[in-house]
Design an enzyme around this catalytic site. Sequence first.
Site, PDB file in Angstrom:
ATOM      1  N   SER A 110       0.793  -1.239   0.000  1.00  0.00           N
ATOM      2  CA  SER A 110       0.000   0.000   0.000  1.00  0.00           C
ATOM      3  C   SER A 110       0.818   1.278   0.000  1.00  0.00           C
ATOM      4  CB  SER A 110      -0.958   0.007   1.197  1.00  0.00           C
ATOM      5  OG  SER A 110      -2.014  -0.901   0.989  1.00  0.00           O
ATOM      6  N   LYS A 113      -0.196   3.670  -2.653  1.00  0.00           N
ATOM      7  CA  LYS A 113      -1.267   4.667  -2.599  1.00  0.00           C
ATOM      8  C   LYS A 113      -0.755   6.111  -2.584  1.00  0.00           C
ATOM      9  CE  LYS A 113      -4.714   1.607  -0.442  1.00  0.00           C
ATOM     10  NZ  LYS A 113      -3.960   0.369  -0.234  1.00  0.00           N
ATOM     11  N   SER A 167      -5.617   3.367   4.525  1.00  0.00           N
ATOM     12  CA  SER A 167      -5.166   2.410   3.506  1.00  0.00           C
ATOM     13  C   SER A 167      -6.334   1.593   2.974  1.00  0.00           C
ATOM     14  CB  SER A 167      -4.073   1.489   4.076  1.00  0.00           C
ATOM     15  OG  SER A 167      -3.223   1.034   3.057  1.00  0.00           O
ATOM     16  N   LYS A 273       2.996   6.579   5.398  1.00  0.00           N
ATOM     17  CA  LYS A 273       2.211   5.550   4.697  1.00  0.00           C
ATOM     18  C   LYS A 273       2.746   4.173   5.051  1.00  0.00           C
ATOM     19  CE  LYS A 273      -1.173   4.171   2.373  1.00  0.00           C
ATOM     20  NZ  LYS A 273      -1.256   3.110   3.410  1.00  0.00           N
TER      21      LYS A 273
END
Length: 330
Positions: A110, A113, A167, A273
């Site tokens: 992820s 993203k 997420s 993140k």
Amino acid sequence: MKKKFLILGLLLLTTGVFAAENEVVPQDEQPAVQTSVEAQPELLSIDAAQEAPQPEHASPQPAAEAQPDLPSPDPAKLRGMRSAAAIVVKQEQELPLYAKNTDVPMPIASITKLMTAMVILDSQLPLDEQITIEKEDVDVLRGTRSKLKVGLNLTRQELLQLALMASENRAAAALARAYPGGVPAFVAAMNRKAEALGMMDTRFLDSTGLNSGNVSTAQDLVKMVKASYGYELIREYTTTHSHAVGLRKSRNLPFHNSNQLVQSKSWDIGLSKTGYIRDSGRCLVMQAKIAQQAVIIVLLDSWGKYTRIADANRIKRWIETSLARKPRAS
């Protein structure tokens, strides 16, 4: 006779002068020339000249403050690092302080993203446009769950926030599907953006990171984090603690940040993140200020559930301790 000797002497003197002017000095006998070039780190070479310009719409990054010089990496202090690949750099100079397996491509889950968000914001599509979660957005690859039920309507901006903060995979999938040209066009835009940023060892196959074909290196991700930091909404959403989606009948659907460190008072995080699939292990990227120094941290393939957090804390303590022990100039 004297005249002949005089002529002969002049000829010998002239020949000696020309021999001296054309003599080649052996290379090992030439005087050494000192330069001001400093020794470069062996583990990592980041070319600042390849840095891509910020998009026109991207918000300016906060002004850099006067920052202390950080110490050179001491491997003994970070011997307990559990991430398979890791890098810590000064944000402004992209100067590596610590590096481990920085050029090895691996799945990034992820972390993807962040690129999804940049492509959405670069497109300048209306953030208040309503997008419906559809069956196409459901994860059939890994069967991950989601609080976003099929048929739910959310704005593009709210989907962006949930994708970055919590997420949310269905949010990221819906953003790509609603892009002009659909998912194929969106993925192509992701890869063009990566190339523009100089991320030559990076490839994207989807917007969520569920596909293990989304790969990058720690060195490339430094560039992506630095570029992402130029977007105000990305900075805001990746560091928001929680968000509640309003539903019908006055019900709220709560979401929380996937990185628990953003709630810690001991951390000053400007961007964050997380990522995880089985193929990638636990991943974490952050921009943070440690000991008044802005740094970018990339941790990939941590073997345990909490080791990426432990590694981040190790790095923080290492920098703070090293600075505290650094002798002051008299």
